[in-house]
Design a protein around this motif. Structure first.
Motif, mmCIF file in Angstrom:
data_model
loop_
_atom_site.group_PDB
_atom_site.id
_atom_site.type_symbol
_atom_site.label_atom_id
_atom_site.label_comp_id
_atom_site.label_asym_id
_atom_site.label_seq_id
_atom_site.Cartn_x
_atom_site.Cartn_y
_atom_site.Cartn_z
ATOM 1 N N ASP A 273 -35.640 25.068 -0.849
ATOM 2 C CA ASP A 273 -36.706 26.291 -0.842
ATOM 3 C C ASP A 273 -37.865 25.913 -1.705
ATOM 4 O O ASP A 273 -38.039 24.714 -2.017
ATOM 5 C CB ASP A 273 -35.785 26.810 -1.854
ATOM 6 N N GLU A 274 -37.994 26.365 -2.622
ATOM 7 C CA GLU A 274 -39.772 25.405 -3.389
ATOM 8 C C GLU A 274 -39.585 24.995 -4.683
ATOM 9 O O GLU A 274 -40.218 23.587 -5.132
ATOM 10 C CB GLU A 274 -40.558 26.508 -4.174
ATOM 11 N N GLU A 275 -38.437 24.630 -5.130
ATOM 12 C CA GLU A 275 -37.579 23.841 -6.054
ATOM 13 C C GLU A 275 -36.856 23.145 -5.736
ATOM 14 O O GLU A 275 -35.935 21.923 -6.881
ATOM 15 C CB GLU A 275 -37.464 24.666 -7.129
ATOM 16 N N HIS A 276 -35.738 23.031 -4.840
ATOM 17 C CA HIS A 276 -34.723 22.283 -4.840
ATOM 18 C C HIS A 276 -34.783 21.226 -3.399
ATOM 19 O O HIS A 276 -35.604 21.180 -2.627
ATOM 20 C CB HIS A 276 -33.332 23.157 -5.013
ATOM 21 N N TYR A 277 -33.440 20.703 -3.014
ATOM 22 C CA TYR A 277 -34.055 19.551 -1.955
ATOM 23 C C TYR A 277 -32.634 19.580 -1.947
ATOM 24 O O TYR A 277 -31.805 19.477 -2.733
ATOM 25 C CB TYR A 277 -34.593 17.962 -2.077
ATOM 26 N N ASP A 278 -32.115 19.360 -0.311
ATOM 27 C CA ASP A 278 -31.043 18.469 0.168
ATOM 28 C C ASP A 278 -30.974 17.231 -0.103
ATOM 29 O O ASP A 278 -31.840 15.922 0.815
ATOM 30 C CB ASP A 278 -31.083 19.018 1.349
ATOM 31 N N TYR A 279 -29.780 16.450 -0.776
ATOM 32 C CA TYR A 279 -30.057 15.233 -0.392
ATOM 33 C C TYR A 279 -29.116 13.956 -0.202
ATOM 34 O O TYR A 279 -29.932 13.077 0.116
ATOM 35 C CB TYR A 279 -29.135 14.615 -2.286
ATOM 36 N N SER A 280 -28.598 14.415 0.576
ATOM 37 C CA SER A 280 -27.738 14.476 1.920
ATOM 38 C C SER A 280 -26.784 14.912 3.065
ATOM 39 O O SER A 280 -26.947 16.127 1.984
ATOM 40 C CB SER A 280 -26.416 13.281 1.531
ATOM 41 N N LEU A 281 -26.670 14.282 4.251
ATOM 42 C CA LEU A 281 -26.239 15.819 4.745
ATOM 43 C C LEU A 281 -24.971 15.744 4.818
ATOM 44 O O LEU A 281 -24.885 17.097 5.156
ATOM 45 C CB LEU A 281 -25.927 14.823 6.216
ATOM 46 N N LEU A 282 -23.802 15.511 3.804
ATOM 47 C CA LEU A 282 -22.810 16.276 3.489
ATOM 48 C C LEU A 282 -23.223 16.687 2.479
ATOM 49 O O LEU A 282 -22.827 18.539 1.511
ATOM 50 C CB LEU A 282 -22.091 14.809 1.927
ATOM 51 N N HIS A 283 -24.391 16.568 1.365
ATOM 52 C CA HIS A 283 -24.911 18.040 0.338
ATOM 53 C C HIS A 283 -25.643 19.161 1.267
ATOM 54 O O HIS A 283 -25.087 20.302 1.648
ATOM 55 C CB HIS A 283 -26.343 17.533 -0.185
ATOM 56 N N ASP A 284 -25.823 19.292 2.957
ATOM 57 C CA ASP A 284 -26.637 20.104 3.483
ATOM 58 C C ASP A 284 -25.014 20.552 3.965
ATOM 59 O O ASP A 284 -25.285 21.913 3.989
ATOM 60 C CB ASP A 284 -27.908 19.421 3.970
ATOM 61 N N TRP A 285 -24.493 20.129 4.027
ATOM 62 C CA TRP A 285 -23.300 20.666 5.145
ATOM 63 C C TRP A 285 -22.625 21.943 3.987
ATOM 64 O O TRP A 285 -22.029 22.532 4.090
ATOM 65 C CB TRP A 285 -22.164 19.828 5.242
ATOM 66 N N ALA A 286 -22.518 20.956 2.682
ATOM 67 C CA ALA A 286 -21.590 21.890 1.261
ATOM 68 C C ALA A 286 -22.152 23.698 1.151
ATOM 69 O O ALA A 286 -21.506 24.122 0.571
ATOM 70 C CB ALA A 286 -21.539 21.023 0.447
ATOM 71 N N LEU A 287 -23.451 22.753 1.081
ATOM 72 C CA LEU A 287 -24.503 23.957 0.373
ATOM 73 C C LEU A 287 -24.550 25.366 2.390
ATOM 74 O O LEU A 287 -24.314 26.433 1.748
ATOM 75 C CB LEU A 287 -25.656 23.889 0.788
ATOM 76 N N LYS A 288 -24.196 24.908 3.347
ATOM 77 C CA LYS A 288 -24.132 25.602 4.607
ATOM 78 C C LYS A 288 -23.136 26.173 4.360
ATOM 79 O O LYS A 288 -23.507 27.396 5.113
ATOM 80 C CB LYS A 288 -25.262 25.675 5.063
ATOM 81 N N GLU A 289 -22.156 25.664 4.459
ATOM 82 C CA GLU A 289 -21.012 26.404 5.444
ATOM 83 C C GLU A 289 -19.629 27.068 4.368
ATOM 84 O O GLU A 289 -20.166 26.372 3.341
ATOM 85 C CB GLU A 289 -20.082 24.212 6.558
ATOM 86 N N PRO A 290 -19.314 27.216 5.033
ATOM 87 C CA PRO A 290 -18.252 28.178 3.974
ATOM 88 C C PRO A 290 -17.163 27.024 3.809
ATOM 89 O O PRO A 290 -16.435 26.827 5.026
ATOM 90 C CB PRO A 290 -18.006 29.249 5.261
ATOM 91 N N VAL A 291 -15.914 28.004 2.705
ATOM 92 C CA VAL A 291 -15.351 27.315 2.413
ATOM 93 C C VAL A 291 -13.900 28.028 3.390
ATOM 94 O O VAL A 291 -13.506 28.738 2.843
ATOM 95 C CB VAL A 291 -14.540 26.933 1.825
ATOM 96 N N ASN A 292 -13.716 26.633 4.574
ATOM 97 C CA ASN A 292 -12.312 27.147 5.272
ATOM 98 C C ASN A 292 -12.327 25.554 6.293
ATOM 99 O O ASN A 292 -12.870 24.852 6.138
ATOM 100 C CB ASN A 292 -12.813 28.422 6.452
ATOM 101 N N GLY A 293 -11.140 26.214 7.305
ATOM 102 C CA GLY A 293 -10.315 24.526 8.046
ATOM 103 C C GLY A 293 -9.162 24.794 7.552
ATOM 104 O O GLY A 293 -8.675 25.376 7.542
ATOM 105 N N LYS A 294 -9.237 23.822 8.770
ATOM 106 C CA LYS A 294 -7.279 23.572 8.610
ATOM 107 C C LYS A 294 -6.803 22.126 6.901
ATOM 108 O O LYS A 294 -7.664 21.455 7.093
ATOM 109 C CB LYS A 294 -7.325 22.721 9.790
ATOM 110 N N TYR A 295 -5.634 22.635 6.138
ATOM 111 C CA TYR A 295 -5.518 21.915 4.926
ATOM 112 C C TYR A 295 -4.131 21.754 6.016
ATOM 113 O O TYR A 295 -3.242 22.154 6.327
ATOM 114 C CB TYR A 295 -4.683 22.930 4.375
ATOM 115 N N LEU A 296 -3.829 20.305 5.425
ATOM 116 C CA LEU A 296 -2.446 19.745 5.086
ATOM 117 C C LEU A 296 -1.868 19.638 3.856
ATOM 118 O O LEU A 296 -1.758 19.192 2.648
ATOM 119 C CB LEU A 296 -3.030 18.429 5.857
ATOM 120 N N LYS A 297 -0.904 20.143 3.276
ATOM 121 C CA LYS A 297 -0.175 20.139 2.594
ATOM 122 C C LYS A 297 0.763 18.600 2.267
ATOM 123 O O LYS A 297 1.084 17.813 3.804
ATOM 124 C CB LYS A 297 1.731 21.316 2.439
#
Length: 302
Positions: A273-297
């Motif tokens: 946006d006008e004021e912010h950057y994505d610093y890495s691919l992990l940063h970009d993924w964390a901002l765009k993807e919802p919190v879900n997936g496979k978890y292991l106890k």
């Protein structure tokens, strides 16, 4: 301040030591017409040029001065041109002064040593020497003089002439070296005097300001390290499901193949946006993807 003096002294000492080792292991005058000058000047000038470039490159102020200067945002917020030019000139003078410590030390030490200058200038000595046939042509005389830095190539009858040439050239080289040191010392002293005369601060106020800038930079670096670590930790936690170093981890997240591919590879800064950057691919993924997936106890005490 004192730290600048100590750093400059360390740089000078390392340069002197490096010059001595460099001369001992690498320098060998070719003693041939036309090659002596190139070889001698290369050993005088090229290391000094490299040290100057390294001095600029290792100074954080250099990158502070040039980084982001073509950014549209920088152009919008730039101060008036005259003030900006004055500030750039002031910073450049400081950067250049620090960068010149090593190359000037190199030149001064090599000139006082004399070996490089003797090699470079031996064939250009314009005096008449004992034992040299007056009927010798100018080219032949230059060829003879070019061999003088190499004692094993000089005929016995020209030993005295060779000694005179070497003494003369060492005298010239050492005088030039001491003159360089004197000129630099006077220039540095006058520069500090002029800077102090035109300073808007009193002596004690200037010392306070120097300490403030030093402490502010240290605290800023510490805050930068901690802030970036905490910010990165949020993205790592979203990807793996836990914070590194945590005790009693109850579950971990198993990233999918697509997610591994999304954070792998090369990436540049990406403006979001006008004021912010994505610093890495992990940063970009964390901002765009919802919190879900496979978890292991996991065990309560992994």
């Amino acid at each position: 301040g004192k730290e600048v003096v100590v750093v400059n002294a360390i740089i000078a000492i390392l340069t002197i030591g490096g010059q001595q080792l460099f001369s001992f292991f690498t320098f060998s005058c070719p003693c041939h017409v036309g090659q002596n000058l190139i070889y001698g000047l290369a050993f005088l000038g090229v290391p000094a040029l490299i040290l100057l470039i390294v001095g600029y490159a290792l100074n954080n102020q250099t990158w502070r001065l040039v980084t982001g200067k073509r950014s549209p945002l920088q152009e919008k917020t730039a101060p008036n041109r005259l003030l900006q030019c004055k500030l750039i000139c002031f910073v450049l003078c400081g950067i250049t002064g620090r960068a010149l410590v090593a190359p000037v030390t190199w030149l001064a030490v090599t000139l006082i040593n004399g070996s490089y200058y003797v090699c470079a200038m031996s064939e250009y000595v314009s005096v008449y020497y004992y034992g040299v046939d007056p009927n010798v042509t100018a080219d032949e005389r230059r060829r003879i003089l070019a061999t003088f830095p190499c004692s094993q190539l000089v005929p016995p009858e020209l030993t005295r002439a060779r000694d005179e040439v070497i003494l003369l050239l060492r005298y010239q080289s050492q005088v030039a070296g001491w003159l360089l040191i004197a000129v630099v010392a006077i220039t540095v002293f006058l520069s500090y005097c002029l800077a102090s005369c035109f300073s808007p601060l009193s002596f004690l106020h200037f010392r306070y300001w120097s300490n403030y800038v030093h402490n502010e930079q240290e605290l800023f670096d510490e805050a930068t390290d901690q802030h970036s670590r905490l910010y990165a930790m949020q993205h790592v936690r979203k990807f793996f499901g836990f914070v590194p170093g945590s005790e009693n981890v109850k579950e971990i997240r198993i990233p999918s193949l697509r997610e591994w591919q999304a954070i792998s590879g090369l990436a540049f800064l990406e403006r979001v946006d006008e004021e912010h950057y994505d610093y890495s691919l992990l940063h970009d993924w964390a901002l765009k993807e919802p919190v879900n997936g496979k978890y292991l106890k996991t065990d309560e005490d992994p």
